[in-house]
Design a protein around this motif. Structure first.
Motif, PDB file in Angstrom:
ATOM      1  N   ALA A  88      31.200  26.436  31.833  1.00 32.41           N
ATOM      2  CA  ALA A  88      30.496  27.620  32.317  1.00 32.41           C
ATOM      3  C   ALA A  88      28.990  27.408  32.430  1.00 32.41           C
ATOM      4  O   ALA A  88      28.295  28.217  33.058  1.00 32.41           O
ATOM      5  CB  ALA A  88      30.777  28.806  31.391  1.00 32.41           C
ATOM      6  N   GLN A  89      28.469  26.323  31.861  1.00 39.74           N
ATOM      7  CA  GLN A  89      27.040  26.032  31.980  1.00 39.74           C
ATOM      8  C   GLN A  89      26.676  25.492  33.359  1.00 39.74           C
ATOM      9  O   GLN A  89      25.499  25.461  33.740  1.00 39.74           O
ATOM     10  CB  GLN A  89      26.616  25.007  30.910  1.00 39.74           C
ATOM     11  N   LEU A  90      27.684  25.072  34.105  1.00 39.64           N
ATOM     12  CA  LEU A  90      27.453  24.439  35.405  1.00 39.64           C
ATOM     13  C   LEU A  90      27.885  25.346  36.546  1.00 39.64           C
ATOM     14  O   LEU A  90      28.794  26.171  36.396  1.00 39.64           O
ATOM     15  CB  LEU A  90      28.222  23.120  35.488  1.00 39.64           C
ATOM     16  N   GLU A  91      27.260  25.183  37.693  1.00 39.09           N
ATOM     17  CA  GLU A  91      27.621  25.951  38.878  1.00 39.09           C
ATOM     18  C   GLU A  91      29.062  25.642  39.281  1.00 39.09           C
ATOM     19  O   GLU A  91      29.503  24.492  39.253  1.00 39.09           O
ATOM     20  CB  GLU A  91      26.669  25.603  40.029  1.00 39.09           C
ATOM     21  N   GLY A  92      29.810  26.676  39.647  1.00 39.29           N
ATOM     22  CA  GLY A  92      31.214  26.500  40.000  1.00 39.29           C
ATOM     23  C   GLY A  92      31.458  26.580  41.493  1.00 39.29           C
ATOM     24  O   GLY A  92      30.533  26.733  42.296  1.00 39.29           O
ATOM     25  N   ALA A  93      32.712  26.479  41.878  1.00 37.28           N
ATOM     26  CA  ALA A  93      33.108  26.646  43.269  1.00 37.28           C
ATOM     27  C   ALA A  93      32.987  28.115  43.648  1.00 37.28           C
ATOM     28  O   ALA A  93      33.338  29.001  42.863  1.00 37.28           O
ATOM     29  CB  ALA A  93      34.541  26.163  43.476  1.00 37.28           C
ATOM     30  N   VAL A 138      35.922  30.685  34.113  1.00 33.66           N
ATOM     31  CA  VAL A 138      36.509  29.390  33.776  1.00 33.66           C
ATOM     32  C   VAL A 138      37.909  29.636  33.237  1.00 33.66           C
ATOM     33  O   VAL A 138      38.107  30.464  32.343  1.00 33.66           O
ATOM     34  CB  VAL A 138      35.674  28.626  32.735  1.00 33.66           C
ATOM     35  N   GLY A 139      38.881  28.930  33.799  1.00 32.26           N
ATOM     36  CA  GLY A 139      40.259  29.114  33.364  1.00 32.26           C
ATOM     37  C   GLY A 139      41.112  27.921  33.745  1.00 32.26           C
ATOM     38  O   GLY A 139      40.631  26.962  34.362  1.00 32.26           O
ATOM     39  N   PRO A 140      42.397  27.956  33.401  1.00 35.94           N
ATOM     40  CA  PRO A 140      43.255  26.787  33.591  1.00 35.94           C
ATOM     41  C   PRO A 140      44.062  26.785  34.889  1.00 35.94           C
ATOM     42  O   PRO A 140      44.487  27.819  35.388  1.00 35.94           O
ATOM     43  CB  PRO A 140      44.207  26.896  32.393  1.00 35.94           C
ATOM     44  N   SER A 141      44.234  25.647  35.421  1.00 39.46           N
ATOM     45  CA  SER A 141      45.322  25.258  36.351  1.00 39.46           C
ATOM     46  C   SER A 141      45.381  25.910  37.720  1.00 39.46           C
ATOM     47  O   SER A 141      45.472  25.233  38.720  1.00 39.46           O
ATOM     48  CB  SER A 141      46.695  25.429  35.684  1.00 39.46           C
ATOM     49  N   SER A 142      45.348  27.223  37.817  1.00 40.80           N
ATOM     50  CA  SER A 142      45.620  27.862  39.102  1.00 40.80           C
ATOM     51  C   SER A 142      44.506  28.814  39.492  1.00 40.80           C
ATOM     52  O   SER A 142      44.256  29.814  38.807  1.00 40.80           O
ATOM     53  CB  SER A 142      46.943  28.637  39.044  1.00 40.80           C
ATOM     54  N   LYS A 143      43.851  28.543  40.618  1.00 44.51           N
ATOM     55  CA  LYS A 143      42.751  29.393  41.077  1.00 44.51           C
ATOM     56  C   LYS A 143      43.212  30.836  41.275  1.00 44.51           C
ATOM     57  O   LYS A 143      42.573  31.783  40.821  1.00 44.51           O
ATOM     58  CB  LYS A 143      42.189  28.851  42.382  1.00 44.51           C
ATOM     59  N   GLY A 144      44.348  31.032  41.956  1.00 48.03           N
ATOM     60  CA  GLY A 144      44.795  32.382  42.267  1.00 48.03           C
ATOM     61  C   GLY A 144      45.018  33.240  41.053  1.00 48.03           C
ATOM     62  O   GLY A 144      44.662  34.426  41.033  1.00 48.03           O
TER      63      GLY A 144
END
Length: 700
Positions: free
Chosen positions: A302-307, A456-462
């Motif tokens: 979470a410290q870094l810019e995401g998609a 920030v979370g796991p595995s699946s964007k949707g």
């Protein structure tokens, strides 16, 4: 086979587009030539399409192609057909459709789509049959079709006083042309839709004759339990079956790619056989995974810019000009589905055919995946859909079906695979845990001019970012995300991404209102100028709850709302908080704007159910990981709301002519933030991490 028509094979299946949803209206209508070729006599029943049939006694059997898991589709969907058919409701019966690749369109039951995506299709199915019955009567009486009408299972010709029951017209109706665009009723003339209608399957559920997946029995079947790797992604290294085979009733022990199956003459024998089994496991790459490590990984990401998920305006510039900035970090945990009926499936695999009995939300997926596993054509796999004791998204998966198929194939007999509660809890597809960092900028009047949300979370964007866009008018918006692999399997949980994201959004907008010194309900109202349906639901909930009325010390009132699944729902929760930090939810007032109402009783029941489910998660539930294993195993350490903990629930429906919305899921997301906002109103303490723990609220 009930096939009595005069159309060509080209009309065997007529596909009707319904607004791009990919749904089909199937007419099972071979021609008279087909009947001759098959040497069949025309059936007595009138079968105008795939959704209904009428017998000479006037009984109407309506096919339901969605799965019933307590939400009421075995009543609401027949109500839609019966309305347009002008059926006598006392003569309506239901029949569950087996899986078919295309005959019924999508048979998936999820996303709160069953009614809203069947609405046009089923109305047309009923209207088609009605028009054919009226045409048959008009022809028999030698009168104009326009001079006849249908009502309550009969056709009338008012000028002559003639009338005929549907059962008397079935053979003549079967010979009528099928209208391509039958007229639909004016909603002002509805007699069935919109009424409180008792569920058609309630008597069977009360007297015990209703068949759930776990109830099915066939000759020569065996029961099985499966020893699975205790660590996600692990595999069996070796096992000793001698002690398991010595258990009375155990018939065989079979390794397969999902674990080790213990087959027995009863579920108890299979479970005891598994207890006696000696096995060692290659625990794989996730053997050292734990919850603390997952949260640390999320925090670092979470410290870094995401998609980028959504971007509007210029957030950086807006934040630079903000008079006040507000920031917060929110956490939502992994949670399990915890269905009352654990996973189960009966499979009977033969050399060239497979029959399955499964409580499945996606019977077509079960059919196609079973066919793939067996190398069979899809039409050689029959999936019978049973009632299910809860789904909540868990039964969208087909893992428990393919598992039964593999074991039955290896055993050479029908096998009912039954999961224990511990299996269910520790081998689920969990709602994803998420770590959320939010920042907002307020102008001099306290209104938000910028909003950033990093997830920030796991595995699946949707499953992680779904429902993350706030419904409020905020000119500068940025939502971005990181997806990190945890090894924990995740899946759709009732209300999917809206579940955790509405908790975050509705809690944070409450923080902004208090930072601005404004009433949190009025703050929301002023920001909903582009969401009139949600504003209507919010206004009704506020009115019915007597928002603003003073509460006793130790009590608080909180509000939250969501717009999703085609509907809008607002909850106002009243809670008390003791000095020991114990939270008691006393009352929930809910307002729903879901467009036309099929059965108000179902809507109320679904909202009540959603509140129970959402409160259980908010107050009690968290899946934690240690050494790659799920620590929770049963309802003693993964609780559900008890009957004496249930708040008083009031459900109010906004009258609406807007497009039809879903109802099974949108009641879940607002309950956790409504309660958390009420806790803040009562104590001044903000809950930013679920579940709500007494230790976080104890008086200092």
């Amino acid at each position: 086979m009930n096939i009595t028509r005069t159309l060509t094979r080209r009309d065997f299946i007529k596909v009707v587009s319904t607004g791009g949803t990919g749904l089909v209206l199937a007419f099972y209508l071979p021609s008279a030539r087909d009947l001759d070729a098959l040497s069949l006599e025309p059936a007595e029943e009138f079968v105008p399409n795939a959704w209904l049939k009428i017998d000479p006694q006037g009984n109407v059997t309506i096919t339901v192609a969605r799965s019933e898991m307590g939400q009421g589709v075995r009543t609401s969907l027949p109500m839609i057909v019966a309305e347009e058919l002008e059926a006598d409701w006392t003569k309506v019966r239901i029949e569950q459709a087996p899986a078919h690749p295309d005959k019924y369109g999508s048979q998936a039951t999820g996303g709160s789509t069953s009614v809203r995506r069947s609405w046009d299709m089923l109305r047309k199915a009923g209207a088609t049959a009605r028009e054919m019955l009226i045409a048959a009567a008009a022809q028999q009486w030698s009168v104009e079709r326009a001079s006849c009408s249908a009502r309550n299972g009969m056709v009338f010709h008012d000028a002559s006083g003639k009338k005929a029951r549907y059962g008397e017209l079935v053979q003549a109706a079967a010979k009528m042309p099928v209208p391509e665009n039958p007229p639909l009723k004016d909603p002002n003339d509805f007699r069935v839709i919109g009424t409180r209608t008792p569920r058609l399957d309630t008597p069977q559920k009360v007297n015990g004759t209703a068949v759930f997946g776990i109830d099915v029995k066939v000759p020569k079947m065996l029961y099985a339990t499966v020893a699975r790797s205790p660590v996600f992604g692990g595999k069996v290294m070796s096992f000793d079956a001698s002690k398991a085979k010595s258990v009375a009733g155990v018939r065989d022990v079979i390794p397969f790619d999902g674990g080790i199956a213990i087959l027995a003459s009863s579920t108890w024998a299979a479970i005891q056989g598994r207890e006696a089994l000696s096995a060692t496991w290659d625990e794989g790459p996730h053997a050292k995974q734990n919850s603390e490590g997952i949260w640390k990984m999320f925090e670092e990401a979470a410290q870094l810019e995401g998609a980028t998920e959504k971007k509007e305006g210029d957030v950086i510039a807006a934040l630079a000009t903000a008079v006040k900035k507000v920031g917060a970090v929110y956490r939502a945990p992994f949670v399990a589905h915890a269905t009352m009926e654990p996973m189960n499936c009966l499979a009977d695999v033969r050399s060239d055919y497979c029959e399955i009995w499964a409580p499945s939300q996606t019977p077509q997926r079960a059919q196609s995946e079973a066919a793939s596993v067996l190398g069979l054509p899809i039409d050689k796999v029959r999936v019978n859909v049973t009632l299910m004791g809860g789904g909540f998204g868990r039964r969208l998966e087909a893992d428990y079906v393919t598992e039964a198929v593999k074991i039955s194939k290896a055993a050479g007999v029908p096998v009912m695979v039954v999961w224990t509660r511990e299996d269910d809890m520790q081998h689920d597809f969990y709602r994803p845990a998420t770590y959320n960092v939010l920042t907002a900028g307020l102008d001099k009047e306290g209104w938000p001019i910028a909003w950033t949300h990093r997830i920030v979370g796991p595995s699946s964007k949707g499953l992680v970012v779904g429902g993350s866009a706030p419904p409020y008018s905020i000119p500068n918006l940025l939502i971005d995300y990181h997806i990190k692999e945890t090894g924990v399997p995740i899946g759709a949980w009732r209300s999917v991404g809206y579940s955790q994201n509405t908790f975050v959004i509705e809690s944070f907008i409450d923080e902004l209102a208090h930072a601005a010194g404004k009433d949190p309900a009025e703050y929301r109202r002023q920001l909903l100028d582009k969401s009139p349906r949600l504003k209507a639901a919010l206004d009704l909930a506020l009115f019915k709850s007597e928002w603003g009325k003073k509460l006793p010390p130790g009590m608080g009132r909180g509000v939250a709302a969501v717009q999703g699944f085609g509907s809008s729902v607002a909850h106002v929760a009243e809670v008390s908080v003791s000095k020991e930090g114990e939270v008691r939810v006393l009352r929930v007032v809910s307002a729903v704007e879901c467009g036309p109402v099929v059965n108000p009783d179902t809507i109320e029941a679904q909202i009540e159910s959603a509140i129970v489910y959402g409160l259980s998660a908010a107050l009690k539930d968290e899946i934690t990981i240690a050494k790659g294993r799920v620590k929770q195993s049963n309802f003693d350490d993964y609780g559900i709301l008890h009957i004496d903990e249930m708040p008083k629930v009031e459900v109010h429906i906004v009258p609406s002519k807007e497009p039809l919305g879903g109802i099974g899921e949108p009641g879940v997301p607002p309950i956790a933030p409504a309660v958390c906002n009420a806790i803040f109103a009562a104590t001044g303490k903000r809950i930013r991490k679920l579940p709500i723990r007494p230790e976080d609220l104890r008086a200092s």
